[in-house]
Design an enzyme around this catalytic site. Sequence first.
Site, PDB file in Angstrom:
ATOM      1  N   ASP A  50     -38.939 -30.988 -43.311  1.00 22.78           N
ATOM      2  CA  ASP A  50     -38.417 -30.960 -41.937  1.00 22.78           C
ATOM      3  C   ASP A  50     -39.314 -30.409 -40.888  1.00 22.78           C
ATOM      4  OD1 ASP A  50     -36.349 -31.854 -40.113  1.00 22.78           O
ATOM      5  OD2 ASP A  50     -35.047 -30.497 -40.332  1.00 22.78           O
ATOM      6  N   ASN A  54     -41.344 -31.949 -38.344  1.00 24.77           N
ATOM      7  CA  ASN A  54     -42.486 -32.655 -38.098  1.00 24.77           C
ATOM      8  C   ASN A  54     -42.522 -33.140 -36.461  1.00 24.77           C
ATOM      9  OD1 ASN A  54     -43.119 -33.020 -40.828  1.00 24.77           O
ATOM     10  ND2 ASN A  54     -42.950 -35.251 -40.850  1.00 24.77           N
ATOM     11  N   GLY A  55     -41.463 -33.280 -35.918  1.00 25.03           N
ATOM     12  CA  GLY A  55     -41.212 -33.803 -34.509  1.00 25.03           C
ATOM     13  C   GLY A  55     -41.497 -32.495 -33.769  1.00 25.03           C
ATOM     14  N   HIS A  76     -45.659 -36.415 -37.733  1.00 26.93           N
ATOM     15  CA  HIS A  76     -45.458 -37.241 -39.078  1.00 26.93           C
ATOM     16  C   HIS A  76     -46.932 -37.305 -39.579  1.00 26.93           C
ATOM     17  CE1 HIS A  76     -41.392 -37.602 -38.112  1.00 26.93           C
ATOM     18  NE2 HIS A  76     -41.337 -38.485 -37.353  1.00 26.93           N
ATOM     19  N   THR A  92     -31.547 -42.305 -45.557  1.00 26.05           N
ATOM     20  CA  THR A  92     -31.098 -43.490 -45.727  1.00 26.05           C
ATOM     21  C   THR A  92     -30.562 -43.500 -43.974  1.00 26.05           C
ATOM     22  OG1 THR A  92     -29.196 -42.484 -46.301  1.00 26.05           O
ATOM     23  CG2 THR A  92     -30.253 -44.044 -47.798  1.00 26.05           C
ATOM     24  N   GLU A  93     -30.418 -42.315 -43.248  1.00 24.57           N
ATOM     25  CA  GLU A  93     -29.746 -42.168 -42.017  1.00 24.57           C
ATOM     26  C   GLU A  93     -31.236 -42.191 -41.167  1.00 24.57           C
ATOM     27  OE1 GLU A  93     -27.087 -41.754 -44.651  1.00 24.57           O
ATOM     28  OE2 GLU A  93     -28.665 -39.653 -44.552  1.00 24.57           O
ATOM     29  N   ARG A  99     -33.171 -43.770 -35.941  1.00 30.24           N
ATOM     30  CA  ARG A  99     -34.283 -43.353 -35.210  1.00 30.24           C
ATOM     31  C   ARG A  99     -34.969 -44.220 -34.152  1.00 30.24           C
ATOM     32  NH1 ARG A  99     -37.320 -37.908 -37.563  1.00 30.24           N
ATOM     33  NH2 ARG A  99     -35.468 -37.119 -38.318  1.00 30.24           N
ATOM     34  N   LEU A 111     -48.428 -33.046 -62.991  1.00 23.54           N
ATOM     35  CA  LEU A 111     -47.376 -32.874 -62.212  1.00 23.54           C
ATOM     36  C   LEU A 111     -46.549 -34.385 -61.719  1.00 23.54           C
ATOM     37  CD1 LEU A 111     -46.462 -30.521 -59.211  1.00 23.54           C
ATOM     38  CD2 LEU A 111     -46.431 -32.963 -58.483  1.00 23.54           C
TER      39      LEU A 111
HETATM   40  C1  IPE Z   1     -33.724 -34.865 -43.397  1.00 21.75           C
HETATM   41  O1  IPE Z   1     -34.269 -34.356 -42.239  1.00 21.75           O
HETATM   42  C2  IPE Z   1     -34.664 -36.178 -43.864  1.00 21.75           C
HETATM   43  C3  IPE Z   1     -35.784 -36.146 -44.143  1.00 21.75           C
HETATM   44  C4  IPE Z   1     -36.626 -34.686 -44.060  1.00 21.75           C
HETATM   45  C5  IPE Z   1     -36.660 -37.129 -44.554  1.00 21.75           C
HETATM   46  P1  IPE Z   1     -33.527 -34.946 -40.838  1.00 21.75           P
HETATM   47  O2  IPE Z   1     -34.534 -34.188 -39.729  1.00 21.75           O
HETATM   48  O3  IPE Z   1     -33.349 -36.387 -40.834  1.00 21.75           O
HETATM   49  O4  IPE Z   1     -32.163 -34.310 -40.908  1.00 21.75           O
HETATM   50  P2  IPE Z   1     -31.138 -33.666 -40.029  1.00 21.75           P
HETATM   51  O5  IPE Z   1     -30.836 -34.842 -38.893  1.00 21.75           O
HETATM   52  O6  IPE Z   1     -31.837 -32.602 -39.157  1.00 21.75           O
HETATM   53  O7  IPE Z   1     -29.843 -33.433 -40.543  1.00 21.75           O
HETATM   54  C1  IPE Z   2     -38.930 -34.489 -40.911  1.00 20.69           C
HETATM   55  O1  IPE Z   2     -39.465 -34.005 -39.642  1.00 20.69           O
HETATM   56  C2  IPE Z   2     -39.652 -35.961 -41.197  1.00 20.69           C
HETATM   57  C3  IPE Z   2     -38.685 -36.844 -41.412  1.00 20.69           C
HETATM   58  C4  IPE Z   2     -37.390 -36.821 -41.324  1.00 20.69           C
HETATM   59  C5  IPE Z   2     -39.207 -38.173 -41.598  1.00 20.69           C
HETATM   60  P1  IPE Z   2     -38.315 -34.752 -38.412  1.00 20.69           P
HETATM   61  O2  IPE Z   2     -38.824 -35.777 -37.903  1.00 20.69           O
HETATM   62  O3  IPE Z   2     -37.071 -34.524 -38.655  1.00 20.69           O
HETATM   63  O4  IPE Z   2     -38.823 -33.443 -37.134  1.00 20.69           O
HETATM   64  P2  IPE Z   2     -37.572 -32.868 -36.434  1.00 20.69           P
HETATM   65  O5  IPE Z   2     -36.668 -32.351 -37.435  1.00 20.69           O
HETATM   66  O6  IPE Z   2     -37.025 -33.570 -35.415  1.00 20.69           O
HETATM   67  O7  IPE Z   2     -38.592 -31.697 -35.732  1.00 20.69           O
HETATM   68 MG    MG Z   3     -35.736 -33.117 -38.781  1.00 20.11          MG
END
Ligand code: IPE
Ligand code: IPE
Ligand code: MG
Length: 243
Positions: free
Chosen positions: A21, A23-24, A38, A67-68, A72, A132
Amino acid sequence: MLFAKKTVLSRLPRHIAIILDGNGRWAQKRGMPRTFGHRMGIKNIRTITLAAQELGIQALSVFAFSTENWNRPKDEVDFLMTMPSEFDRQFHDDFEKNDIKVVFSGRRTRLSEENLRIMDRIATESRSRKGLVLNICFDYGSYDELSGVVRSIAEEVRSGTLSPETISSETISSRLMTKDLPPLDLLIRTSGEQRLSNFLLWQAAYAELVFTPVHWPAFTKNDLIKALEEYSRRDRRFGAVKG
Ligand code: IPE
Ligand code: IPE
Ligand code: MG
């Protein structure tokens, strides 16, 4: 560092899962678009997989797309859907050299034919490798996984091959997407969020949880070692009393 390694090796998890989590937020903090995060996040899966293999971990599950995450913006989803071809392009040679086996977990029905073809080829090519196991969870969600398990059990009961009285936790575990992996020992979430977001809910029943504020693109081998040290200090009781 030497000391760190010694502590880690004293008790190592067999199977680690990581919720990749942040990346954004990592990209936006640098004035870059979320997709840049990403891109760097995908690169980091390779780095951390190789590090985990070097440290002696048997299996690594990574949450790459939930799945959620379809909820986006379309541009971001489209970018994330290029992951299988990026895995193929960026990981192929190193994973072959290091004997790393790749498997995928998740729903198949919403993925493109092309992605399914690439994913199946990656899995088939690496099937007999002994290093692994990297389990890439792509369009994965525990509600979906467990609904599938319940559906398969219901069908077997209906067809008379399974009697309801015999249903146990083993009946469920043996039908999960992770059925061929060791039990989950350690679950790490990066980026400071402290929730499971529908990831490996059943498997995490007795996993140790480690939350780190580091965003996934910045997560290093040293951060992994720190999580392993934290794990080795935990007292896993599984509901019993230690004498
Ligand atoms: C969980 O992260 C999904 C992945 C890392 C692929 P999200 O960023 O989607 O989760 P929430 O929205 O913070 O719960
Ligand atoms: C996790 O990073 C990657 C995926 C969910 C695909 P995010 O895209 O959720 O990044 P934040 O949490 O918005 O910073
Ligand atoms: Mg996230």
